[in-house]
Design a protein around this motif. Structure first.
Motif, PDB file in Angstrom:
ATOM      1  N   THR A  55       0.856  -1.181   0.000  1.00 30.39           N
ATOM      2  CA  THR A  55       0.000   0.000   0.000  1.00 30.39           C
ATOM      3  C   THR A  55       0.893   1.231   0.000  1.00 30.39           C
ATOM      4  OG1 THR A  55      -1.977   0.966   1.037  1.00 30.39           O
ATOM      5  CG2 THR A  55      -0.189   0.268   2.511  1.00 30.39           C
ATOM      6  N   PHE A 114      -7.358   6.738   1.725  1.00 31.61           N
ATOM      7  CA  PHE A 114      -7.330   5.295   1.517  1.00 31.61           C
ATOM      8  C   PHE A 114      -6.176   4.609   2.251  1.00 31.61           C
ATOM      9  CE2 PHE A 114      -9.079   7.330  -2.315  1.00 31.61           C
ATOM     10  CZ  PHE A 114     -10.347   6.797  -2.291  1.00 31.61           C
ATOM     11  N   SER A 115      -5.022   5.259   2.272  1.00 40.13           N
ATOM     12  CA  SER A 115      -3.820   4.679   2.876  1.00 40.13           C
ATOM     13  C   SER A 115      -2.895   5.818   3.276  1.00 40.13           C
ATOM     14  CB  SER A 115      -3.144   3.746   1.854  1.00 40.13           C
ATOM     15  OG  SER A 115      -1.893   3.308   2.319  1.00 40.13           O
ATOM     16  N   ASP A 165      -8.689   1.650   2.830  1.00 41.02           N
ATOM     17  CA  ASP A 165      -8.168   0.395   2.289  1.00 41.02           C
ATOM     18  C   ASP A 165      -7.354  -0.375   3.325  1.00 41.02           C
ATOM     19  OD1 ASP A 165      -8.948   2.030   0.027  1.00 41.02           O
ATOM     20  OD2 ASP A 165      -7.891   0.595  -1.242  1.00 41.02           O
ATOM     21  N   ALA A 176      -3.512  -3.413  -1.543  1.00 37.14           N
ATOM     22  CA  ALA A 176      -4.728  -2.737  -1.077  1.00 37.14           C
ATOM     23  C   ALA A 176      -4.507  -1.249  -1.280  1.00 37.14           C
ATOM     24  CB  ALA A 176      -4.994  -3.054   0.396  1.00 37.14           C
ATOM     25  N   GLN A 194      -6.872   0.936  -3.642  1.00 39.99           N
ATOM     26  CA  GLN A 194      -7.893   1.442  -4.555  1.00 39.99           C
ATOM     27  C   GLN A 194      -7.615   1.027  -6.001  1.00 39.99           C
ATOM     28  OE1 GLN A 194     -11.068   3.319  -4.368  1.00 39.99           O
ATOM     29  NE2 GLN A 194     -10.722   2.012  -2.579  1.00 39.99           N
ATOM     30  N   SER A 241     -13.224  -1.468  -6.691  1.00 37.13           N
ATOM     31  CA  SER A 241     -11.845  -1.744  -6.288  1.00 37.13           C
ATOM     32  C   SER A 241     -11.830  -2.872  -5.265  1.00 37.13           C
ATOM     33  CB  SER A 241     -11.191  -0.497  -5.679  1.00 37.13           C
ATOM     34  OG  SER A 241     -11.056   0.517  -6.647  1.00 37.13           O
TER      35      SER A 241
END
Length: 285
Positions: free
Chosen positions: A64, A71-72, A84, A122, A124, A242
């Motif tokens: 990631t 998301f991360s 994520d 992970a 997106q 995703s």
């Protein structure tokens, strides 16, 4: 916002979403599986196949970015989190395994997965290009996104894409959203990204913008008093999902992770995480 792995045009569209934004201070979901340090040595190549480690409750490694909010990313305390990241932790908890994150630049992430530096990505990823589909597989989707149309809260005339014909629409000239707005007959007001588009709408210097739903939801979550609203969403057939990405030939492991993902949707975990990071359940198409 999404790493769709499409054509170059679709990748450019990410820039229209405002790029990687600064981290918010969301807290990770409770009950997540323990996470090993991202600096720890990789164990995936030394401990058997992915399905063996899933069955034996071992360690799985996840690639990631760590710089791709919401998301991360790292929160104010320095902890790796994001939608994520927390989904990956929740899947690991369902399967009873430990998850170890490997923070990696996007440009080298899929190559790292292919080379076996980690088991899963992970970040997106919407696996849609034929080239990527030949090399990788995707679990059940945990997020969905597509185009949305945004206008000022007091705008009662623009309700669909057809309504932007002849009106000022703030768009990045190099994005596919800009191309779509232009094709609809909009008068394009050039901008550098989403934040500028929404600012121009609030300032009455533009009437609308067409952009990515998750990017807009993230902006509205961080700016709850923004004087804008979403009036149109892309139909289901245009939305892209995703999921967690693995290399081909991991069918049994993929099935176990997809089953866990479905359970997380059924028990409300994905809904809770979507509301935490976006103010809305983004796990349904």
């Amino acid at each position: 916002m999404k790493k769709f792995l499409l054509s170059a045009a679709a990748l450019v569209a990410l820039a229209a979403c405002g790029g990687q934004q600064s981290a918010n201070n969301g807290t990770p979901a409770s009950g997540a599986a323990p996470s090993a340090s991202s600096a720890a040595p990789a164990q995936n190549n030394a401990s058997g196949s992915l399905i063996d480690r899933l069955n034996n409750k071992g360690v799985i490694t996840v690639g990631t970015e760590g710089t791709y909010a919401p998301f991360s990313y790292h929160d104010a305390s320095g902890k790796l989190t994001g939608y994520d990241v927390e989904v990956a932790r929740a899947v690991a908890a369902k399967l009873g395994v430990t998850v170890e994150f490997k923070e990696t630049q996007w440009d080298s992430m899929m190559a790292g997965l292919k080379a076996g530096r980690f088991d899963i990505v992970a970040n997106q990823v919407g696996l849609t290009s034929p080239e990527r589909k030949a090399t990788f597989d995707k679990t059940e989707s945990y997020s969905w996104s597509g185009a949305v149309l945004v206008v000022g809260k007091d705008n009662a005339t623009v309700k669909t894409i057809e309504d932007i014909k002849g009106i000022k629409t703030a768009q990045s000239l190099s994005s596919n959203y800009g191309e779509r707005a232009k094709a609809a007959g909009a008068e394009i007001v050039p901008v550098d990204g989403l934040a500028q588009s929404l600012m121009l709408i609030e300032q009455k210097r533009a009437d609308a913008t067409l952009n990515d739903e998750l990017a807009v939801l993230d902006y509205l979550k961080k700016n709850p008093n923004a004087d804008v609203k979403i009036v149109w969403n892309a139909p289901k057939e245009e939305r892209v999902g995703s999921g967690l990405i693995v290399k081909k030939s991991n069918d049994e492991a993929l099935a176990k992770m997809s089953a866990a993902m479905k359970e997380l949707q059924q028990d409300g975990t994905l809904k809770k995480l979507g509301e935490q990071f976006f103010g809305k359940d983004i796990s349904v198409q």
